[in-house]
Design a protein around this motif. Sequence first.
Motif, short mmCIF file in Angstrom:
data_model
loop_
_atom_site.label_atom_id
_atom_site.label_comp_id
_atom_site.label_asym_id
_atom_site.label_seq_id
_atom_site.Cartn_x
_atom_site.Cartn_y
_atom_site.Cartn_z
N ALA A 53 26.40 31.03 29.62
CA ALA A 53 26.90 32.06 28.72
C ALA A 53 26.26 33.44 29.10
O ALA A 53 27.26 34.56 29.03
N ARG A 54 25.30 33.34 29.75
CA ARG A 54 24.83 34.72 30.34
C ARG A 54 25.33 35.34 31.55
O ARG A 54 25.94 36.52 31.40
N VAL A 55 26.08 34.33 32.33
CA VAL A 55 26.91 34.78 33.32
C VAL A 55 28.20 35.22 33.06
O VAL A 55 28.69 36.17 33.36
N LEU A 56 28.83 34.16 31.91
CA LEU A 56 30.19 34.60 31.38
C LEU A 56 30.21 35.89 30.88
O LEU A 56 31.25 36.78 30.90
N HIS A 57 29.24 36.21 30.10
CA HIS A 57 29.35 37.60 29.17
C HIS A 57 29.54 38.73 30.45
O HIS A 57 30.19 39.67 30.35
N GLU A 58 28.76 38.51 31.77
CA GLU A 58 28.97 39.55 32.68
C GLU A 58 30.38 39.50 33.41
O GLU A 58 30.71 40.40 33.86
N GLU A 59 30.77 38.18 33.55
CA GLU A 59 32.25 38.15 34.15
C GLU A 59 33.23 38.88 33.53
O GLU A 59 33.94 39.49 34.11
N HIS A 60 33.25 38.59 32.11
CA HIS A 60 34.10 39.36 31.37
C HIS A 60 34.35 41.18 31.68
O HIS A 60 35.34 41.56 31.75
N GLN A 61 33.17 41.57 31.81
CA GLN A 61 32.91 42.86 32.30
C GLN A 61 33.24 43.24 33.70
O GLN A 61 34.00 44.33 33.78
N VAL A 62 32.71 42.74 34.69
CA VAL A 62 32.89 42.91 35.95
C VAL A 62 34.48 42.58 36.68
O VAL A 62 34.75 43.18 37.51
N TYR A 63 34.91 41.46 36.07
CA TYR A 63 36.38 41.21 36.29
C TYR A 63 37.31 42.37 35.84
O TYR A 63 38.12 42.64 36.44
N VAL A 64 37.10 42.99 34.53
CA VAL A 64 38.02 43.99 34.09
C VAL A 64 37.79 45.10 35.04
O VAL A 64 38.72 45.96 35.40
N GLU A 65 36.46 45.46 35.22
CA GLU A 65 36.30 46.63 36.23
C GLU A 65 37.08 46.41 37.68
O GLU A 65 37.51 47.38 38.18
N ALA A 66 36.90 45.29 38.10
CA ALA A 66 37.58 44.94 39.36
C ALA A 66 38.89 44.94 39.35
O ALA A 66 39.67 45.73 40.22
N VAL A 67 39.41 44.47 38.39
CA VAL A 67 41.05 44.48 38.02
C VAL A 67 41.59 45.93 37.76
O VAL A 67 42.40 46.29 38.31
N ALA A 68 40.67 46.81 37.12
CA ALA A 68 41.16 48.12 36.82
C ALA A 68 41.02 48.80 38.19
O ALA A 68 42.10 49.63 38.44
#
Length: 289
Positions: free
Chosen positions: A247-262
């Motif tokens: 859960a802790r990792v997934l929370h960060e995934e949601h942010q870092v993936y959006v930043e990378a895709v942006a």
Amino acid sequence: MEAAAVASSGTGLRCSLNPVPRQQRRSARVGFTTKRQPCAVTCRRLLLRPNARLYRAASASASLDSGAGNSGVSRKRLAVFLSGGGSNFRSIHEAALGGEVNGDVVALITDKPGCGGAEYARCNGIPVIVFPKSKSAPEGVSTDELLNVLRDLKVDFVLLAGYLKLIPGELVQAYPRSMLNMHPSLLPAFGGKGYYGSRVHKAVIASGARYSGPTVHFVDEQFDTGRTLAQRVVPVLANDTPEQLAARVLHEEHQVYVEAVAALCEDRIVWREDGVPLIKSRTNPNVYT
Ligand SMILES: Nc1nc2c(c(=O)[nH]1)N[C@@H](CN(C=O)c1ccc(C(=O)N[C@@H](CCC(=O)O)C(=O)O)cc1)CN2
Ligand SMILES: NCC(=O)N[C@@H]1O[C@H](COP(=O)([O-])[O-])[C@@H](O)[C@H]1O
């Protein structure tokens, strides 16, 4: 490949709107209406005729939005691959709808047509394509057929978000420096065949590692060996269960993936001479991460 093959890939869904108390209301895009619905959406699986109309409308509606975003770069067309619940897919889709990502998700590809991510796609008018063909998913398409569909949809970037099959070399080669994956550990640690989902977090805990976190990387022909683009770090606590760490990792995934895709959709990826990809800051062009 004819749309019919795509259409037979899944049953359509009729999305009904249930009025909910104002404080719980959230906008949701259903089908191709641009009007945001002020209600939660309940999607029911109905045995509808194949959704060829959905596929054609998706390719038509997405092409209507091909204007340049505020970055001055043409709006990009995204295909997402997944096998499970799709929370990363939802984060990316919501970021695209909200303008944070200069792109549109024009196709969802899955080996599990009944998974949560596929359900979300159907409820949001995104065509679902089953890949690969298998005994459990005979309606799936072949690699050549999928390549044709991605080309017909003019897909610019492919995003893996919890997809559990090896992407074949032909597909990887068709999207050079244009295919990303999200992995739930600090690669190169705890990656490769057999490392997916909770298996990753169990291995991290068992190793005694004090830190973990998500890695966004470009995809090559092996599991998890492509060039790292972005990472986030989270602590591994002494009494962590795999679920708590996940859960802790997934929370960060949601942010870092959006930043990378942006960054990908705004052409802000810069390749260093040694082959390492960097993200150029949106606000300060002299800053790279
Ligand atoms: N060509 C590539 N394909 C895929 C990559 C990649 O980097 N290159 N990443 C994976 C995602 N992934 C880790 O991020 C990953 C997914 C699945 C496995 C794995 O061991 N799968 C099992 C089958 C599991 C199942 O079908 O339930 C296996 O292949 O035996 C490892 C890593 C997506 N594709
Ligand atoms: N090796 C691949 C892998 O394990 N990917 C992982 O699958 C999960 C999908 O969650 P989601 O469906 O909620 O986005 C994510 O944690 C992602 O990192």
